[in-house]
Design a protein around this motif. Structure first.
Motif, PDB file in Angstrom:
ATOM      1  N   ALA A   1       0.835  -1.074  -0.018  1.00 33.43           N
ATOM      2  CA  ALA A   1      -0.043   0.020  -0.079  1.00 33.43           C
ATOM      3  C   ALA A   1       0.809   1.234   0.075  1.00 33.43           C
ATOM      4  O   ALA A   1       0.593   2.258  -0.792  1.00 33.43           O
ATOM      5  N   GLU A   2       2.100   1.114   0.880  1.00 37.35           N
ATOM      6  CA  GLU A   2       2.848   2.384   0.591  1.00 37.35           C
ATOM      7  C   GLU A   2       3.597   2.557  -0.607  1.00 37.35           C
ATOM      8  O   GLU A   2       3.962   3.715  -1.012  1.00 37.35           O
ATOM      9  N   LEU A   3       3.693   1.600  -1.346  1.00 38.58           N
ATOM     10  CA  LEU A   3       4.172   1.825  -2.941  1.00 38.58           C
ATOM     11  C   LEU A   3       2.836   2.166  -3.950  1.00 38.58           C
ATOM     12  O   LEU A   3       3.305   2.122  -5.053  1.00 38.58           O
ATOM     13  N   GLY A   4       1.702   2.032  -3.388  1.00 41.08           N
ATOM     14  CA  GLY A   4       0.645   2.416  -4.150  1.00 41.08           C
ATOM     15  C   GLY A   4       0.047   1.312  -4.880  1.00 41.08           C
ATOM     16  O   GLY A   4      -1.137   1.679  -5.548  1.00 41.08           O
ATOM     17  N   VAL A   5       0.142   0.094  -4.541  1.00 38.37           N
ATOM     18  CA  VAL A   5      -0.516  -1.223  -4.794  1.00 38.37           C
ATOM     19  C   VAL A   5      -1.689  -1.464  -4.084  1.00 38.37           C
ATOM     20  O   VAL A   5      -1.791  -1.391  -2.777  1.00 38.37           O
ATOM     21  N   PRO A   6      -3.084  -1.049  -4.570  1.00 37.24           N
ATOM     22  CA  PRO A   6      -4.072  -1.338  -4.075  1.00 37.24           C
ATOM     23  C   PRO A   6      -4.315  -2.805  -3.376  1.00 37.24           C
ATOM     24  O   PRO A   6      -3.961  -3.781  -3.868  1.00 37.24           O
ATOM     25  N   GLY A   7      -4.919  -2.815  -1.990  1.00 39.08           N
ATOM     26  CA  GLY A   7      -4.913  -3.907  -1.404  1.00 39.08           C
ATOM     27  C   GLY A   7      -6.189  -4.819  -1.907  1.00 39.08           C
ATOM     28  O   GLY A   7      -7.088  -4.246  -2.326  1.00 39.08           O
ATOM     29  N   PRO A   8      -6.429  -6.220  -1.546  1.00 33.46           N
ATOM     30  CA  PRO A   8      -7.475  -7.053  -2.008  1.00 33.46           C
ATOM     31  C   PRO A   8      -8.620  -6.729  -1.022  1.00 33.46           C
ATOM     32  O   PRO A   8      -8.375  -6.511   0.091  1.00 33.46           O
ATOM     33  N   ALA A   9      -9.855  -7.074  -1.622  1.00 31.70           N
ATOM     34  CA  ALA A   9     -10.831  -6.889  -0.630  1.00 31.70           C
ATOM     35  C   ALA A   9     -10.919  -8.017   0.475  1.00 31.70           C
ATOM     36  O   ALA A   9     -11.810  -8.182   1.448  1.00 31.70           O
ATOM     37  N   THR A  10     -10.280  -9.220  -0.103  1.00 31.51           N
ATOM     38  CA  THR A  10     -10.251 -10.313   0.843  1.00 31.51           C
ATOM     39  C   THR A  10      -9.034 -11.236   0.501  1.00 31.51           C
ATOM     40  O   THR A  10      -8.618 -11.015  -0.458  1.00 31.51           O
ATOM     41  N   THR A  11      -8.740 -11.910   1.497  1.00 31.57           N
ATOM     42  CA  THR A  11      -7.476 -12.738   1.250  1.00 31.57           C
ATOM     43  C   THR A  11      -7.683 -14.249   1.754  1.00 31.57           C
ATOM     44  O   THR A  11      -8.521 -14.369   2.767  1.00 31.57           O
ATOM     45  N   PRO A  12      -7.213 -15.296   1.029  1.00 32.71           N
ATOM     46  CA  PRO A  12      -6.393 -14.818  -0.089  1.00 32.71           C
ATOM     47  C   PRO A  12      -7.334 -14.373  -1.199  1.00 32.71           C
ATOM     48  O   PRO A  12      -8.495 -14.707  -1.125  1.00 32.71           O
ATOM     49  N   ALA A  13      -6.827 -13.966  -2.380  1.00 30.08           N
ATOM     50  CA  ALA A  13      -7.368 -13.629  -3.523  1.00 30.08           C
ATOM     51  C   ALA A  13      -7.220 -14.533  -4.631  1.00 30.08           C
ATOM     52  O   ALA A  13      -6.283 -15.527  -4.524  1.00 30.08           O
ATOM     53  N   LEU A  14      -8.017 -14.210  -5.692  1.00 29.54           N
ATOM     54  CA  LEU A  14      -8.071 -15.384  -6.765  1.00 29.54           C
ATOM     55  C   LEU A  14      -8.464 -14.404  -7.983  1.00 29.54           C
ATOM     56  O   LEU A  14      -9.444 -14.034  -8.012  1.00 29.54           O
ATOM     57  N   TYR A  15      -7.519 -14.466  -8.997  1.00 27.10           N
ATOM     58  CA  TYR A  15      -7.595 -13.480 -10.031  1.00 27.10           C
ATOM     59  C   TYR A  15      -7.791 -14.361 -11.284  1.00 27.10           C
ATOM     60  O   TYR A  15      -6.969 -15.044 -11.753  1.00 27.10           O
ATOM     61  N   PRO A  16      -8.919 -14.254 -12.206  1.00 23.26           N
ATOM     62  CA  PRO A  16      -9.005 -15.026 -13.410  1.00 23.26           C
ATOM     63  C   PRO A  16      -8.223 -14.080 -14.460  1.00 23.26           C
ATOM     64  O   PRO A  16      -7.828 -13.064 -14.379  1.00 23.26           O
ATOM     65  N   VAL A  17      -7.544 -15.175 -15.286  1.00 18.40           N
ATOM     66  CA  VAL A  17      -6.453 -14.662 -16.250  1.00 18.40           C
ATOM     67  C   VAL A  17      -6.930 -15.227 -17.750  1.00 18.40           C
ATOM     68  O   VAL A  17      -7.343 -16.350 -17.736  1.00 18.40           O
ATOM     69  N   SER A  18      -6.687 -14.534 -18.581  1.00 19.63           N
ATOM     70  CA  SER A  18      -6.956 -15.271 -20.098  1.00 19.63           C
ATOM     71  C   SER A  18      -6.386 -16.371 -20.160  1.00 19.63           C
ATOM     72  O   SER A  18      -4.999 -16.394 -20.121  1.00 19.63           O
ATOM     73  N   PRO A  19      -6.890 -17.637 -20.633  1.00 19.55           N
ATOM     74  CA  PRO A  19      -6.339 -18.987 -20.630  1.00 19.55           C
ATOM     75  C   PRO A  19      -5.196 -18.835 -21.571  1.00 19.55           C
ATOM     76  O   PRO A  19      -4.226 -19.656 -21.470  1.00 19.55           O
ATOM     77  N   TYR A  20      -5.106 -18.104 -22.728  1.00 17.97           N
ATOM     78  CA  TYR A  20      -4.170 -17.997 -23.701  1.00 17.97           C
ATOM     79  C   TYR A  20      -2.679 -17.769 -22.887  1.00 17.97           C
ATOM     80  O   TYR A  20      -1.639 -18.044 -23.553  1.00 17.97           O
TER      81      TYR A  20
END
Length: 228
Positions: free
Chosen positions: A42-61
């Motif tokens: 957060a001090e570096l400007g990276v937004p925190g997650p709404a919950t932990t652990p987090a899970l991010y969908p990524v394009s399958p390719y």
């Protein structure tokens, strides 16, 4: 759609068409340490997650087995991780390096995960064969200013991360535990003072019980400057 080709310890090859790719985040087993890391980011400007652990969908390719990753600028870096690959014949475990756009990360972690590929190993183990000693398996990463990664930047074990079975339960609850699903584990701490914005990356997962190891290695190439 991407097809992964994974060599198993018995010499057989398993081909898997990737239908769903997920990146876990903030997935350390000690969640107190995870919260401290979120505060640092957060001090570096990276937004925190709404919950932990987090899970991010990524394009399958973006699930790739490549030796070169092309990026748009000099602030990108890898992350040492393991990957679950669900097949018709069971669950496989391999090594992965989640190459992440650090400049984009301050605007959204999910966005940064979709800017570069998840590079997966070409060899894999059956999860059933290593489940009873997973915490002993080491996870290490090296970086290099040239084509050879020669400086250790991550040195841990699977004990530091939430287990594959934890994530399989999460996938099952969400109806996602199906052939073609690939889940990347989240990463471990980096060594301070080592330049992560390196030209080359190598990640290795080593099993001291069987003596087997799987690795992935690639170089980073910056694209030409855009016109316009």
């Amino acid at each position: 759609m991407t097809t992964l080709s994974l060599e198993l310890p018995d010499g057989r090859t398993q081909d898997v068409e990737v239908r769903l790719l997920l990146n876990a985040g903030y997935a350390g087993r000690e969640q107190d340490e995870v919260q401290a890391h979120i505060a640092e980011l957060a001090e570096l400007g990276v937004p925190g997650p709404a919950t932990t652990p987090a899970l991010y969908p990524v394009s399958p390719y973006l699930a790739q087995q490549v030796s070169e990753v092309q990026v748009q600028h000099g602030r990108t870096s890898g992350e040492a991780e393991w990957a679950l690959v669900i097949t018709d014949g069971g669950v496989l475990l391999t090594v992965a390096c989640d190459h992440t756009d650090r400049a984009l990360e301050v605007h959204g972690v999910a966005w940064s995960k979709n800017a570069s590929p998840d590079v997966l190993g070409r060899k894999a183990w059956r999860l059933d064969d290593v489940r009873d000693h997973l915490d002993q398996i080491t996870l290490k990463a090296w970086v290099g200013e040239g084509d050879t990664p020669d400086t250790l930047i991550q040195d841990s074990s699977l004990e530091a991360l939430l287990t594959p079975d934890y994530w399989l339960d999460v996938l099952t609850e969400r109806g996602l535990n199906a052939p073609g699903t690939v889940l990347i584990s989240g990463t471990v701490a980096m060594t301070g003072g080592v330049n992560q914005f390196a030209r080359s990356w190598k990640v290795e997962m080593a099993d001291p019980v069987t003596g087997h190891s799987v690795d992935v290695q690639y170089v980073v190439e910056q694209m030409a400057e855009p016109i316009g």
